[in-house]
Design a protein around this motif. Structure first.
Motif, PDB file in Angstrom:
ATOM      1  N   LYS A 299      45.904  46.716  44.008  1.00 54.04           N
ATOM      2  CA  LYS A 299      46.654  47.530  43.041  1.00 54.04           C
ATOM      3  C   LYS A 299      45.632  48.503  42.471  1.00 54.04           C
ATOM      4  O   LYS A 299      44.734  48.109  41.726  1.00 54.04           O
ATOM      5  CB  LYS A 299      47.274  46.677  41.941  1.00 54.04           C
ATOM      6  CG  LYS A 299      48.278  45.656  42.437  1.00 54.04           C
ATOM      7  CD  LYS A 299      49.505  46.336  43.046  1.00 54.04           C
ATOM      8  CE  LYS A 299      50.542  45.300  43.485  1.00 54.04           C
ATOM      9  NZ  LYS A 299      51.733  45.921  44.116  1.00 54.04           N
ATOM     10  N   SER A 300      45.738  49.765  42.817  1.00 54.62           N
ATOM     11  CA  SER A 300      44.601  50.653  42.655  1.00 54.62           C
ATOM     12  C   SER A 300      45.008  52.068  42.293  1.00 54.62           C
ATOM     13  O   SER A 300      46.114  52.513  42.623  1.00 54.62           O
ATOM     14  CB  SER A 300      43.814  50.671  43.976  1.00 54.62           C
ATOM     15  OG  SER A 300      42.770  51.589  43.960  1.00 54.62           O
TER      16      SER A 300
ATOM     17  N   HIS B 296      35.488  38.652  37.121  1.00 52.66           N
ATOM     18  CA  HIS B 296      36.071  37.476  37.755  1.00 52.66           C
ATOM     19  C   HIS B 296      36.761  36.583  36.733  1.00 52.66           C
ATOM     20  O   HIS B 296      36.303  36.458  35.589  1.00 52.66           O
ATOM     21  CB  HIS B 296      34.986  36.682  38.495  1.00 52.66           C
ATOM     22  CG  HIS B 296      34.358  37.436  39.625  1.00 52.66           C
ATOM     23  ND1 HIS B 296      33.258  38.241  39.457  1.00 52.66           N
ATOM     24  CD2 HIS B 296      34.686  37.515  40.945  1.00 52.66           C
ATOM     25  CE1 HIS B 296      32.927  38.774  40.618  1.00 52.66           C
ATOM     26  NE2 HIS B 296      33.778  38.357  41.536  1.00 52.66           N
ATOM     27  N   ALA B 297      37.857  35.995  37.163  1.00 53.85           N
ATOM     28  CA  ALA B 297      38.659  35.162  36.263  1.00 53.85           C
ATOM     29  C   ALA B 297      37.826  33.986  35.751  1.00 53.85           C
ATOM     30  O   ALA B 297      37.328  33.185  36.552  1.00 53.85           O
ATOM     31  CB  ALA B 297      39.901  34.655  36.989  1.00 53.85           C
ATOM     32  N   PRO B 298      37.661  33.829  34.427  1.00 55.44           N
ATOM     33  CA  PRO B 298      36.895  32.699  33.903  1.00 55.44           C
ATOM     34  C   PRO B 298      37.638  31.371  34.035  1.00 55.44           C
ATOM     35  O   PRO B 298      37.029  30.304  33.944  1.00 55.44           O
ATOM     36  CB  PRO B 298      36.694  33.078  32.434  1.00 55.44           C
ATOM     37  CG  PRO B 298      37.842  33.974  32.118  1.00 55.44           C
ATOM     38  CD  PRO B 298      38.138  34.735  33.370  1.00 55.44           C
TER      39      PRO B 298
ATOM     40  N   PHE C 150      43.445  42.716  41.249  1.00 54.20           N
ATOM     41  CA  PHE C 150      43.965  41.773  42.235  1.00 54.20           C
ATOM     42  C   PHE C 150      45.468  41.941  42.364  1.00 54.20           C
ATOM     43  O   PHE C 150      46.166  42.262  41.399  1.00 54.20           O
ATOM     44  CB  PHE C 150      43.600  40.364  41.781  1.00 54.20           C
ATOM     45  CG  PHE C 150      43.741  39.296  42.813  1.00 54.20           C
ATOM     46  CD1 PHE C 150      43.013  39.338  43.989  1.00 54.20           C
ATOM     47  CD2 PHE C 150      44.581  38.205  42.608  1.00 54.20           C
ATOM     48  CE1 PHE C 150      43.112  38.331  44.944  1.00 54.20           C
ATOM     49  CE2 PHE C 150      44.700  37.191  43.544  1.00 54.20           C
ATOM     50  CZ  PHE C 150      43.962  37.265  44.722  1.00 54.20           C
ATOM     51  N   ALA C 151      45.991  41.728  43.554  1.00 60.90           N
ATOM     52  CA  ALA C 151      47.410  41.987  43.798  1.00 60.90           C
ATOM     53  C   ALA C 151      48.323  40.888  43.276  1.00 60.90           C
ATOM     54  O   ALA C 151      49.467  41.150  42.897  1.00 60.90           O
ATOM     55  CB  ALA C 151      47.640  42.183  45.295  1.00 60.90           C
ATOM     56  N   SER C 152      47.835  39.651  43.239  1.00 64.50           N
ATOM     57  CA  SER C 152      48.684  38.520  42.876  1.00 64.50           C
ATOM     58  C   SER C 152      48.573  38.197  41.394  1.00 64.50           C
ATOM     59  O   SER C 152      47.525  38.406  40.766  1.00 64.50           O
ATOM     60  CB  SER C 152      48.293  37.295  43.699  1.00 64.50           C
ATOM     61  OG  SER C 152      49.039  36.162  43.291  1.00 64.50           O
TER      62      SER C 152
ATOM     63  N   THR D  58      38.456  34.282  40.779  1.00 63.03           N
ATOM     64  CA  THR D  58      39.087  35.393  41.484  1.00 63.03           C
ATOM     65  C   THR D  58      38.617  36.723  40.891  1.00 63.03           C
ATOM     66  O   THR D  58      38.480  36.864  39.679  1.00 63.03           O
ATOM     67  CB  THR D  58      40.615  35.293  41.377  1.00 63.03           C
ATOM     68  OG1 THR D  58      41.050  34.132  42.092  1.00 63.03           O
ATOM     69  CG2 THR D  58      41.302  36.521  41.956  1.00 63.03           C
ATOM     70  N   GLU D  59      38.391  37.701  41.755  1.00 66.89           N
ATOM     71  CA  GLU D  59      38.012  39.045  41.309  1.00 66.89           C
ATOM     72  C   GLU D  59      39.256  39.725  40.732  1.00 66.89           C
ATOM     73  O   GLU D  59      40.099  40.238  41.455  1.00 66.89           O
ATOM     74  CB  GLU D  59      37.462  39.832  42.496  1.00 66.89           C
ATOM     75  CG  GLU D  59      36.933  41.210  42.173  1.00 66.89           C
ATOM     76  CD  GLU D  59      36.483  41.934  43.419  1.00 66.89           C
ATOM     77  OE1 GLU D  59      37.229  42.823  43.882  1.00 66.89           O
ATOM     78  OE2 GLU D  59      35.409  41.587  43.940  1.00 66.89           O
ATOM     79  N   LEU D  60      39.355  39.737  39.408  1.00 69.92           N
ATOM     80  CA  LEU D  60      40.543  40.276  38.752  1.00 69.92           C
ATOM     81  C   LEU D  60      40.562  41.798  38.753  1.00 69.92           C
ATOM     82  O   LEU D  60      41.576  42.416  39.071  1.00 69.92           O
ATOM     83  CB  LEU D  60      40.626  39.765  37.315  1.00 69.92           C
ATOM     84  CG  LEU D  60      41.011  38.304  37.105  1.00 69.92           C
ATOM     85  CD1 LEU D  60      41.078  37.995  35.614  1.00 69.92           C
ATOM     86  CD2 LEU D  60      42.331  37.981  37.772  1.00 69.92           C
ATOM     87  N   TYR D  61      39.470  42.400  38.341  1.00 68.27           N
ATOM     88  CA  TYR D  61      39.383  43.863  38.211  1.00 68.27           C
ATOM     89  C   TYR D  61      38.061  44.360  38.773  1.00 68.27           C
ATOM     90  O   TYR D  61      37.039  43.640  38.764  1.00 68.27           O
ATOM     91  CB  TYR D  61      39.436  44.282  36.746  1.00 68.27           C
ATOM     92  CG  TYR D  61      40.804  44.515  36.170  1.00 68.27           C
ATOM     93  CD1 TYR D  61      41.420  45.764  36.214  1.00 68.27           C
ATOM     94  CD2 TYR D  61      41.500  43.476  35.556  1.00 68.27           C
ATOM     95  CE1 TYR D  61      42.676  45.975  35.667  1.00 68.27           C
ATOM     96  CE2 TYR D  61      42.764  43.680  35.002  1.00 68.27           C
ATOM     97  CZ  TYR D  61      43.346  44.934  35.064  1.00 68.27           C
ATOM     98  OH  TYR D  61      44.594  45.143  34.524  1.00 68.27           O
TER      99      TYR D  61
END
Length: 373
Positions: A178-179, A296-298, A349-351, A358-361
């Motif tokens: 999503k970019s 990344h998501a903590p 991230f798309a989901s 997970t790499e969020l942004y």
């Protein structure tokens, strides 16, 4: 002028069918062949389909142009990735056999450049460039004939790389999950960003990370550096850019027309077409790759993405909410997360469901405005 069409076999399927990709060529007449050669590809990652629409719109405009430099266009560059579906989603970012990123399979030449340069230093600039180009192409061809064989992904990438090495300008069309639109541009060629219809530019160093743009420009940047160390001012002969054209799993023909117009403005500036095409007047911003940060998501959970891509985000402003249904009734059921500094979110991230880590942004920091043309 309509393009000529051909195809290239880049592998074989398990049942023996040839795996081919379509190729389109615009070629000037011999008396007009004064411009640089161009190579443009799209859809190396299966879900990143918008680049095909941009190539379509670009070809529609090139039909009416006075072509001065040969242009090779390769949409649908990775048929394996395009067809790598799971339900309604396209998974084609990684080779399912090896797990390798399809866009990290290009050949790193690792030539002993000081020795190579000493052996060719007597050549004129044009002769030196041609000799080096031949060296790069021959190395790729030899890789395809490697006696122990090569992987499916490497065979695809090196076949594409041979076409790219034949060109003076290489454009690789991608999208994010999503970019917003953004551009990867080598530092020596930053002026190119002013012609494309893209608001954000990542300025990248002379370092090979495996992607097509680096595979195309790093050898030439390295040659230029070696020549300068020997007292010769040799310009970097190849321009290579990666255009990120918004989000994956999306085709928008009108948006593609605007991006094709930006590419046409760049090709006009470089003398590939005779027509003068002015770039879109818009503010353009950049940051160095070292300042492009991943968040990344903590913790795991369900994510509400709050920060809009392409919009500046002040320090402390909410980036995401993480909802934990398993922790309902506790202080951790809903957490709002923010970043401690000003940034521009570029993609996320798309989901909406994520694992911890997970790499969020991805965000730009230390953002600066690019000078106008």
């Amino acid at each position: 002028m309509l393009p000529t069409t051909s195809s290239l076999q880049i592998g074989e399927l398990a049942a023996g069918q040839a795996l081919t990709i379509p190729i389109y060529h615009f070629k000037p007449s011999a008396d007009k062949a004064t411009g640089p050669k161009v190579y443009i590809q799209a859809n190396v990652h299966g879900a990143e389909v918008q680049g095909n629409a941009v190539i379509y719109q670009l070809m529609k405009q090139l039909e009416h142009c006075d072509i001065r430099g040969e242009i090779t266009l390769v949409p649908l560059a990775n048929p394996l990735g395009i067809n790598q579906k799971s339900g309604e989603f396209t998974l084609g970012r990684f080779d399912p056999i090896t797990g390798a990123n399809w866009n990290r399979e290009y050949l790193n030449h690792a030539i002993d450049l000081p020795t190579w340069y000493r052996e060719h230093a007597n050549l004129s600039d044009s002769e030196l460039i041609q000799a080096y180009r031949s060296t790069l192409i021959e190395a790729c061809q030899q890789k395809l004939l490697y006696e122990w064989g090569i992987t499916t992904g490497h065979r695809l990438a090196v076949n594409l790389q041979i076409m790219a090495h034949c060109a003076d300008i290489v454009l690789d069309l991608h999208t994010g999950p999503k970019s917003c639109k953004h551009l990867y541009c080598p530092e020596y060629d930053l002026a190119a960003a002013q012609f494309l219809s893209i608001p954000y530019t990542l300025v990248i160093p002379n370092s090979f990370g495996g992607a097509m743009d680096e595979a195309a420009f790093c050898p030439w940047w390295q040659l230029s550096d070696v020549a300068k160390s020997q007292g010769r001012d040799l310009a970097v002969a190849v321009s290579a850019l990666t255009l990120e054209l918004a989000s994956q799993e999306r085709v928008c023909l009108e948006d593609a027309r605007l991006d094709a117009q930006g590419i046409l403005a760049y090709l006009s500036h470089r003398g590939v077409i005779a027509q003068t095409v002015a770039p879109v007047k818009m503010p353009r911003f950049g940051c160095y790759l070292k300042d492009y940060k991943k968040y990344h998501a903590p913790s795991a959970g369900l994510v509400e993405y709050l920060a809009a891509v392409g919009e500046p985000l002040a320090a402390g402003q909410p980036l995401v909410n993480i909802l934990r249904m398993d922790l309902y009734g506790t202080v951790d059921e809903l957490k709002s997360l923010s970043l401690p500094q000003y940034c521009v979110p570029i993609l996320h991230f798309a989901s909406a469901s994520v694992h911890q880590g997970t790499e969020l942004y991805k965000v730009m920091t230390h953002v600066f405005e690019l000078p106008a043309t």
